[in-house]
Design an enzyme around this catalytic site. Sequence first.
Site, PDB file in Angstrom:
ATOM      1  N   HIS A 279       0.744   5.235   1.297  1.00 41.16           N
ATOM      2  CA  HIS A 279      -0.034   6.093   2.196  1.00 41.16           C
ATOM      3  C   HIS A 279       0.619   7.471   2.225  1.00 41.16           C
ATOM      4  O   HIS A 279       1.842   7.570   2.366  1.00 41.16           O
ATOM      5  CB  HIS A 279      -0.071   5.477   3.599  1.00 41.16           C
TER       6      HIS A 279
ATOM      7  N   ASP B  88      -2.981   0.813   8.062  1.00 43.69           N
ATOM      8  CA  ASP B  88      -1.801   1.652   7.795  1.00 43.69           C
ATOM      9  C   ASP B  88      -0.670   1.330   8.770  1.00 43.69           C
ATOM     10  O   ASP B  88       0.151   2.200   9.093  1.00 43.69           O
ATOM     11  CB  ASP B  88      -2.148   3.151   7.884  1.00 43.69           C
TER      12      ASP B  88
ATOM     13  N   ASN C  64       0.856  -1.190   0.000  1.00 41.26           N
ATOM     14  CA  ASN C  64       0.000   0.000   0.000  1.00 41.26           C
ATOM     15  C   ASN C  64       0.891   1.239   0.000  1.00 41.26           C
ATOM     16  O   ASN C  64       2.013   1.196   0.500  1.00 41.26           O
ATOM     17  CB  ASN C  64      -0.883   0.009   1.244  1.00 41.26           C
TER      18      ASN C  64
ATOM     19  N   SER D 168       4.623   6.971   2.355  1.00 46.78           N
ATOM     20  CA  SER D 168       5.237   5.698   2.763  1.00 46.78           C
ATOM     21  C   SER D 168       4.667   4.559   1.929  1.00 46.78           C
ATOM     22  O   SER D 168       3.463   4.520   1.669  1.00 46.78           O
ATOM     23  CB  SER D 168       4.914   5.392   4.235  1.00 46.78           C
TER      24      SER D 168
HETATM   25  C1  GAR Z   1      -2.320   8.724  -3.211  1.00 49.79           C
HETATM   26  O1  GAR Z   1      -1.819   9.976  -2.835  1.00 49.79           O
HETATM   27  C2  GAR Z   1      -2.171   7.732  -2.079  1.00 49.79           C
HETATM   28  O2  GAR Z   1      -1.074   8.023  -1.251  1.00 49.79           O
HETATM   29  C3  GAR Z   1      -3.463   7.906  -1.340  1.00 49.79           C
HETATM   30  O3  GAR Z   1      -4.431   8.114  -2.329  1.00 49.79           O
HETATM   31  C4  GAR Z   1      -3.831   8.801  -3.418  1.00 49.79           C
HETATM   32  C5  GAR Z   1      -4.274   8.146  -4.692  1.00 49.79           C
HETATM   33  O4  GAR Z   1      -3.876   8.897  -5.786  1.00 49.79           O
HETATM   34  N1  GAR Z   1      -3.764   6.743  -0.570  1.00 49.79           N
HETATM   35  C6  GAR Z   1      -4.385   6.788   0.604  1.00 49.79           C
HETATM   36  O5  GAR Z   1      -4.766   7.817   1.128  1.00 49.79           O
HETATM   37  C7  GAR Z   1      -4.579   5.427   1.259  1.00 49.79           C
HETATM   38  N2  GAR Z   1      -4.945   5.573   2.623  1.00 49.79           N
HETATM   39  P1  GAR Z   1      -3.907   8.300  -7.243  1.00 49.79           P
HETATM   40  O6  GAR Z   1      -5.302   7.699  -7.426  1.00 49.79           O
HETATM   41  O7  GAR Z   1      -3.688   9.474  -8.132  1.00 49.79           O
HETATM   42  O8  GAR Z   1      -2.825   7.258  -7.342  1.00 49.79           O
END
Ligand code: GAR
Length: 224
Positions: free
Chosen positions: A120, A156, A118, A147
């Site tokens: 985060h 997480d 994942n 991370s």
């Molecule tokens: C990313 O920034 C990721 O870190 C976050 O969602 C975004 C997805 O962006 N993930 C979380 O918050 C998970 N808890 P993307 O769809 O443009 O890849």
Amino acid sequence: MTAASGTVTQPPLPVVLLISGRGSNMHTIATQAARGELPIVVRAVISDRADAGGLALAAGMQIPVATLSPRDYPDRPAYDAALATLVASYQPELIVLAGFMRILTANFIAPFAGRMLNIHPSLLPKYRGLHTHRRALDNRDEVHGASVHFVTEELDGGPVIMQARVPVRPDDTEATLAARVQQLEHRIYPQTIDWFARGRLSLRGQQAMLDGMALTAPVTIDGD
Ligand code: GAR
């Protein structure tokens, strides 16, 4: 597989990506895979939302896409069991959560223990959960980031493999900070997947192992 030159090449690792939104991490990873820059093959992109922008991006790359809506299941464990069955039908060796915005239960996590990553948007263990950029700004943090970690049943909370750090600027908004963090997400996620696909990265119990050594601290890159 043995190439004509005599060098041993590994077949690409089959991967399934899970998304909920625009899919910029998924797109970066799939693009690098298509160019032969990452030793993986993306078997499918699955979303919990039919309106996830990343689905169209994936379909445009000829990647099989699927949507599994939680509305069609009575509760979280039932949804997670169905999701596990769908994902397993593509026979992936690695599951990549790329902005998949659901809390997952053991029904989904257990079948893929040690084979799920994942990303985060915080420097874990800081700011598990949502609104990470806002919380970093509210707390006047000087450094923020993202991370990549193995997924375990603790939200997480799995072992962190790689982090990207960015300085927080005095004039940062949630949007500007998120954008700088995301640029680095697009570097650390492919790097981590590359290590896993080459057999350099694994999870032993609750310990991330890189090149046969316990990772006592995340591998870190710094941005600006
Ligand atoms: C990313 O920034 C990721 O870190 C976050 O969602 C975004 C997805 O962006 N993930 C979380 O918050 C998970 N808890 P993307 O769809 O443009 O890849």
